[in-house]
Design an enzyme around this catalytic site. Structure first.
Site, mmCIF file in Angstrom:
data_model
loop_
_atom_site.group_PDB
_atom_site.id
_atom_site.type_symbol
_atom_site.label_atom_id
_atom_site.label_comp_id
_atom_site.label_asym_id
_atom_site.label_seq_id
_atom_site.Cartn_x
_atom_site.Cartn_y
_atom_site.Cartn_z
ATOM 1 C CB CYS A 93 35.936 38.533 30.456
ATOM 2 S SG CYS A 93 37.063 38.844 29.061
ATOM 3 C CG HIS A 191 38.453 34.020 31.529
ATOM 4 N ND1 HIS A 191 37.071 34.042 31.471
ATOM 5 C CD2 HIS A 191 38.882 34.958 30.643
ATOM 6 C CE1 HIS A 191 36.680 34.934 30.576
ATOM 7 N NE2 HIS A 191 37.749 35.511 30.058
#
Length: 238
Positions: A93, A191
């Protein structure tokens, strides 16, 4: 004597959201289950990044910590030196965006990235939140990825970066691809944590760092395979 695999968790004080620390823990577990020695090193943003690690990991973070991390890593130079000698770098991310040449900071103002991947990131119009399913580049021999995304980034790859995967569900980079890699540098928006949900990807990083891997005990893989099957089934049912 076998040299330990040195796992370097970079800037957990700035880049550690959505349980991304689990990526470090699953690499340690899968290495130890194979009888491979492992050393864990956590490096906060006021400490120098060691040059002699095997695998470097960065997680997600907010805009200001992401910008601060970029400035400190550029000034430090340790991660660049490690990548230049062939160490593995894995980022998620905000950490993934950091790997590029530029990313959008506060108010989407451009911030210089680390330049370890040929890509640029900015801010899209809509936030991407939810499950991702993506098929990995066959050259990596990893299989289908699952994960959770929560970002507003749009990432464009240059000619010297390869997409990690192509999405069948979710947003990823914003153009039908997800993540990127070049050599032993790899990033993703996933994630979950990504390496817990996708043990094949964890094993790819370990392989890059240490060469051919001993087989895991069959019972050790049972839970990981069950989790993958459950996530894929849940997404398909949705």
């Amino acid at each position: 004597m076998i040299e330990p695999i040195r796992l370097v968790w970079v800037y957990p004080d700035l880049l550690s959201t959505y349980g991304d620390r689990g990526n470090v823990l699953i690499l340690e577990r899968r290495a130890r289950l194979r009888g491979l020695p492992v050393e864990l090193i956590e490096v906060n943003s006021d400490q120098p990044v060691p040059r002699d690690g095997s695998i470097y990991l960065m997680g997600g973070g907010e805009d200001l910590p992401q910008t601060l991390a970029a400035r400190r890593l550029l000034a430090d130079g340790g991660l660049h030196d490690a990548a230049a000698r062939g160490a593995v770098v894995f980022a998620v991310c905000a950490g993934y965006q950091l790997l590029g040449t530029e990313f959008g900071g506060v108010d989407d103002s451009p911030v210089q990235g680390l330049g370890l991947l040929d890509m640029r990131s900015g801010r899209g119009e809509q936030r991407a939140v939810g499950e991702i399913v993506a098929d990995v580049d066959p050259a990596l021999n990893v299989g289908r990825l699952t994960g959770f995304e929560n970002h507003q980034g749009v990432t464009r790859l240059g000619p010297n970066a390869m997409p990690l995967a192509r999405t069948s569900l979710g947003t990823g980079n914003g153009d039908g691809t997800e993540g990127a890699y070049s050599g032993r540098v790899l990033g993703t928006y996933l994630h979950g944590p990504a390496l817990v949900r996708n043990p094949g990807l964890a094993d790819l990083l370990l392989y890059w760092a240490s060469g051919p891997l001993p087989q895991l005990p069959p019972q050790a893989e049972e839970l990981a395979n069950q989790m993958r099957a459950e996530r894929l089934a849940a997404v398909s049912a949705g």
